[in-house]
Design an enzyme around this catalytic site. Structure first.
Site, PDB file in Angstrom:
ATOM      1  N   SER A 282      51.112  -4.360  30.828  1.00 21.53           N
ATOM      2  CA  SER A 282      50.482  -4.503  32.143  1.00 21.53           C
ATOM      3  C   SER A 282      51.384  -3.954  33.246  1.00 21.53           C
ATOM      4  CB  SER A 282      50.157  -5.967  32.409  1.00 21.53           C
ATOM      5  OG  SER A 282      49.723  -6.088  33.728  1.00 21.53           O
TER       6      SER A 282
ATOM      7  N   GLY B 180      52.358  -4.868  42.336  1.00 21.12           N
ATOM      8  CA  GLY B 180      52.948  -3.641  41.792  1.00 21.12           C
ATOM      9  C   GLY B 180      51.988  -2.458  41.870  1.00 21.12           C
TER      10      GLY B 180
ATOM     11  N   ARG C 236      48.600 -11.810  20.951  1.00 17.00           N
ATOM     12  CA  ARG C 236      48.387 -13.113  21.598  1.00 17.00           C
ATOM     13  C   ARG C 236      47.091 -13.800  21.187  1.00 17.00           C
ATOM     14  NH1 ARG C 236      50.438 -11.277  27.597  1.00 17.00           N
ATOM     15  NH2 ARG C 236      52.627 -11.185  26.986  1.00 17.00           N
TER      16      ARG C 236
HETATM   17  C1  LIG Z   1      53.618 -15.592  34.626  1.00 15.20           C
HETATM   18  C2  LIG Z   1      53.263 -14.177  34.308  1.00 15.20           C
HETATM   19  C3  LIG Z   1      54.112 -13.397  33.540  1.00 15.20           C
HETATM   20  C4  LIG Z   1      53.787 -12.073  33.240  1.00 15.20           C
HETATM   21  N1  LIG Z   1      54.667 -11.318  32.509  1.00 15.20           N
HETATM   22  C5  LIG Z   1      54.378 -10.016  32.256  1.00 15.20           C
HETATM   23  C6  LIG Z   1      55.307  -9.196  31.565  1.00 15.20           C
HETATM   24  O1  LIG Z   1      56.400  -9.629  31.216  1.00 15.20           O
HETATM   25  N2  LIG Z   1      54.957  -7.912  31.309  1.00 15.20           N
HETATM   26  C7  LIG Z   1      53.764  -7.383  31.702  1.00 15.20           C
HETATM   27  O2  LIG Z   1      53.511  -6.206  31.436  1.00 15.20           O
HETATM   28  N3  LIG Z   1      52.877  -8.141  32.392  1.00 15.20           N
HETATM   29  C8  LIG Z   1      53.145  -9.430  32.690  1.00 15.20           C
HETATM   30  N4  LIG Z   1      52.265 -10.192  33.399  1.00 15.20           N
HETATM   31  C9  LIG Z   1      51.042  -9.558  33.924  1.00 15.20           C
HETATM   32  C10 LIG Z   1      51.374  -8.727  35.161  1.00 15.20           C
HETATM   33  O3  LIG Z   1      52.377  -9.342  35.904  1.00 15.20           O
HETATM   34  C11 LIG Z   1      50.144  -8.541  36.067  1.00 15.20           C
HETATM   35  O4  LIG Z   1      49.066  -8.108  35.308  1.00 15.20           O
HETATM   36  C12 LIG Z   1      50.425  -7.499  37.130  1.00 15.20           C
HETATM   37  O5  LIG Z   1      51.604  -7.821  37.808  1.00 15.20           O
HETATM   38  C13 LIG Z   1      49.272  -7.388  38.100  1.00 15.20           C
HETATM   39  O6  LIG Z   1      49.665  -6.553  39.166  1.00 15.20           O
HETATM   40  P1  LIG Z   1      48.640  -6.154  40.291  1.00 15.20           P
HETATM   41  O7  LIG Z   1      49.366  -5.309  41.274  1.00 15.20           O
HETATM   42  O8  LIG Z   1      47.400  -5.628  39.689  1.00 15.20           O
HETATM   43  O9  LIG Z   1      48.222  -7.536  40.977  1.00 15.20           O
HETATM   44  P2  LIG Z   1      49.076  -8.648  41.754  1.00 15.20           P
HETATM   45  O10 LIG Z   1      50.519  -8.519  41.559  1.00 15.20           O
HETATM   46  O11 LIG Z   1      48.388  -9.925  41.405  1.00 15.20           O
HETATM   47  O12 LIG Z   1      48.785  -8.294  43.283  1.00 15.20           O
HETATM   48  C14 LIG Z   1      47.515  -8.498  43.868  1.00 15.20           C
HETATM   49  C15 LIG Z   1      47.636  -8.268  45.352  1.00 15.20           C
HETATM   50  O13 LIG Z   1      46.327  -8.346  45.937  1.00 15.20           O
HETATM   51  C16 LIG Z   1      46.354  -9.208  47.063  1.00 15.20           C
HETATM   52  N5  LIG Z   1      45.013  -9.778  47.233  1.00 15.20           N
HETATM   53  C17 LIG Z   1      44.291 -10.497  46.332  1.00 15.20           C
HETATM   54  N6  LIG Z   1      43.118 -10.861  46.879  1.00 15.20           N
HETATM   55  C18 LIG Z   1      43.093 -10.367  48.142  1.00 15.20           C
HETATM   56  C19 LIG Z   1      42.169 -10.430  49.224  1.00 15.20           C
HETATM   57  N7  LIG Z   1      41.017 -11.118  49.156  1.00 15.20           N
HETATM   58  N8  LIG Z   1      42.474  -9.810  50.372  1.00 15.20           N
HETATM   59  C20 LIG Z   1      43.655  -9.144  50.503  1.00 15.20           C
HETATM   60  N9  LIG Z   1      44.581  -9.067  49.531  1.00 15.20           N
HETATM   61  C21 LIG Z   1      44.294  -9.670  48.367  1.00 15.20           C
HETATM   62  C22 LIG Z   1      47.431 -10.222  46.748  1.00 15.20           C
HETATM   63  O14 LIG Z   1      47.899 -10.815  47.928  1.00 15.20           O
HETATM   64  C23 LIG Z   1      48.487  -9.310  46.080  1.00 15.20           C
HETATM   65  O15 LIG Z   1      49.234  -8.657  47.061  1.00 15.20           O
HETATM   66  C24 LIG Z   1      52.570 -11.524  33.701  1.00 15.20           C
HETATM   67  C25 LIG Z   1      51.700 -12.303  34.470  1.00 15.20           C
HETATM   68  C26 LIG Z   1      52.041 -13.621  34.769  1.00 15.20           C
HETATM   69  C27 LIG Z   1      51.093 -14.443  35.588  1.00 15.20           C
END
Ligand SMILES: Cc1cc2nc3c(=O)[nH]c(=O)nc-3n(C[C@H](O)[C@H](O)[C@H](O)COP(=O)(O)OP(=O)(O)OC[C@H]3O[C@@H](n4cnc5c(N)ncnc54)[C@H](O)[C@@H]3O)c2cc1C
Length: 503
Positions: free
Chosen positions: A368, A12, A268
């Site tokens: 988050s 996201g 939590r």
């Molecule tokens: C089961 C679960 C339920 C949740 N429910 C909620 C909720 O209801 N409400 C809420 O607010 N939050 C919730 N969260 C937390 C929230 O979903 C996450 O904190 C948030 O989606 C993180 O988004 P992000 O874009 O930072 O990372 P991510 O969505 O983890 O994306 C990371 C990206 O980086 C890429 N990447 C990683 N390492 C590398 C690398 N070495 N090289 C290239 N690409 C790489 C991955 O492929 C991915 O595309 C939940 C989390 C979980 C696990």
């Protein structure tokens, strides 16, 4: 390969940053190690906070105060004020691009109450909120013509002779080639590090802290790495998450005697400690949503029913759900200022890999998804503005490549990956002791010294997942070391970092 803004990660945060940067009129390229729509964001179930006040009275000020309280004095009030004030816009934006939020009877976006919130504030799409947001953002990014290169593993952030970030060295997972991408600005959006807890985590296996480890190697500062949030309701055998929305909708926590023992909607850290205490007394712990009824569960919590059936072989309509707290979210990350800029010039970070000073020692459920949209957008805009100021692309200084080192491959790293997970859960977990933290650090240093004897046994160039997992393991080792050191550096209890007095 060259671009203006290079984004690593297509969850996201990365997608929102890409959309915002593209809308500023610069070239954007997104690299990701997995397919964008599989990013961990798709696992988010419960919802995204915004004080819309659609089902009960609420205000931005209450959202701010709830977030501040949960942060235990470790967050920045100005950043929280900004995030909470932007929340309504953020939800309206997602609604406008097609996120199918659940609705109230009179057609408003429905809201539910999550832990630590004084009102029903989380906007949701059944219990598939993250999935709907992620997929809609990906559609939007594609419609804007943003370029993606999937199956690309970030190895190192590249810097020029003046210390500015200027690109990334990566492994092309499809071909096995090492590649260099050059950019005017770089955004890390690689997600959190809860998978260092291995099987004791709700997270996707991709959440191995790769971007954080690469940022550290590039000289970026990290912040609050000891703050690891344990979610009270992971399924007992698999650690798969049963969303807080189950308690938000009225679910109870029961011990083996059938007694309720805590306020289910407290933050939590408190609920996890209450469960931990019960488990240490020999109790099994269960989530009970049977009283909500089948039609309500199927309408509001369909995924939770499926997950409980699939992974625990219980049907929550009729059965108690066995649970245990597991590592779920990492408040720590790459230190950024209010422009999402790290201390390395032209290097930005957003999402769970970054620390925007909004969660402090304990994140509230629903904050988050909000953070990744609000600060993903900020990171994209600021990195694009900066890229416009940079006259030309830089030449990267030489960076040593870990993959070119010698590995004897006589020690099985998978065994040690599991060991680190157990070590962290038992000694760097919900309740911590100084002596155990010291033991954990010693053990981890020993494992680190074995790295040259590890390596990958699969010699194929194409889709070598064994090599990729070894690269992740190296990052797990580096990030775990920082988590333990940070925990050792903080004597007092604070939110998710709870220190037990030594006898
Ligand atoms: C089961 C679960 C339920 C949740 N429910 C909620 C909720 O209801 N409400 C809420 O607010 N939050 C919730 N969260 C937390 C929230 O979903 C996450 O904190 C948030 O989606 C993180 O988004 P992000 O874009 O930072 O990372 P991510 O969505 O983890 O994306 C990371 C990206 O980086 C890429 N990447 C990683 N390492 C590398 C690398 N070495 N090289 C290239 N690409 C790489 C991955 O492929 C991915 O595309 C939940 C989390 C979980 C696990």
């Amino acid at each position: 390969m060259k671009t203006d803004v290079l984004i690593i990660g297509a969850g996201g945060a990365g997608l929102m940053a890409a959309i915002a940067a593209k809308e500023e009129g610069v070239d954007v390229l997104v690299l990701t190690k997995e397919y964008p729509t599989r990013s961990q964001t798709c696992m988010a179930q419960g919802g995204m906070n915004a004080a819309l006040g659609n089902v009960a009275e609420d205000s931005v000020e209450d959202h701010i105060q709830n977030t501040l309280k949960s942060a235990h004095g470790e967050a920045d009030e100005e950043s929280i004020r900004f995030m909470c004030s932007e929340a309504i816009n953020a939800v309206e934006y997602l609604d406008s691009i097609g996120v199918c939020f659940s609705r109230t009877g009179d057609g408003k976006i429905a809201q539910r109450r999550l832990g630590g919130a004084s009102a029903p504030r989380a906007c949701y799409a059944q219990d598939y909120t993250g999935l709907k947001i992620l997929h809609t953002l990906y559609d939007r990014a594609n419609a804007l013509g943003i370029e993606f290169v999937n199956d690309t593993f970030l190895l190192e952030v590249l810097k020029d002779e003046d210390g500015n970030a200027c690109g990334a060295k990566v492994l092309d997972i499809r071909s096995g080639e090492l590649k260099t991408y050059i950019a005017k600005t770089v955004i890390l959006a690689t997600g959190g590090y809860s998978r260092i807890y291995d099987k004791y985590s709700t997270n996707s296996t991709a959440s191995s802290g790769d971007g954080i480890a690469a940022a550290l190697r590039a000289g970026a500062k990290l912040k609050d790495m000891e703050f690891v949030q344990f979610h009270p309701t992971g399924l007992k055998n698999s650690s798969i998450l049963i969303s807080e929305s189950a308690r938000g909708e009225g679910g109870y926590l029961l011990n083996s005697k059938g007694e309720r023992f805590t306020d289910e909607l407290a933050p939590r850290d408190q609920v996890s400690r209450a469960i931990d205490e019960q488990i240490k007394k020999g109790e099994d712990i269960f989530l009970d949503i049977r009283h909500l009824g089948e039609s309500f569960i199927d309408e509001g919590l369909p995924q939770e029913r499926k997950l409980a059936k699939l992974y625990e072989n219980v049907d929550p309509v009729h059965d108690l759900i066995p649970i245990k707290p597991v590592a779920h979210y990492t408040m720590g990350g790459i230190a950024v200022d209010n422009r999402s800029q790290t201390n390395v010039e032209r290097l930005y970070a957003c999402g769970e890999c970054a620390n925007h000073n909004v969660h402090g020692a304990n994140r509230l459920g629903g904050n988050s998804l909000l953070e990744i949209v609000v600060f993903g957008r900020e990171a994209g805009r600021n990195a694009a503005t900066k890229a416009k100021e940079v006259a030309s692309l830089s030449v990267p200084a030489h960076t040593e490549c870990f993959l070119e080192k010698e590995f004897s491959n006589t020690v099985d790293f998978y065994k040690y990956k599991e060991k680190i997970g157990n070590l962290l859960y038992n000694k760097v977990g919900i309740v911590r002791k100084k002596s155990e933290l010291k033991d954990a650090l010693e053990e981890l240093e020993m494992i680190k010294s074995l790295l040259p004897q590890m390596g990958w046994s699969d010699t194929s160039a194409v889709y070598n997942t064994n090599k990729q997992e070894f690269l992740e393991f190296r990052n797990i080792v580096e990030v775990s070391e920082v988590v333990i050191q940070s925990a050792l550096g903080r004597d007092e209890s604070c939110g998710a970092h709870y220190m037990e007095a030594q006898s």
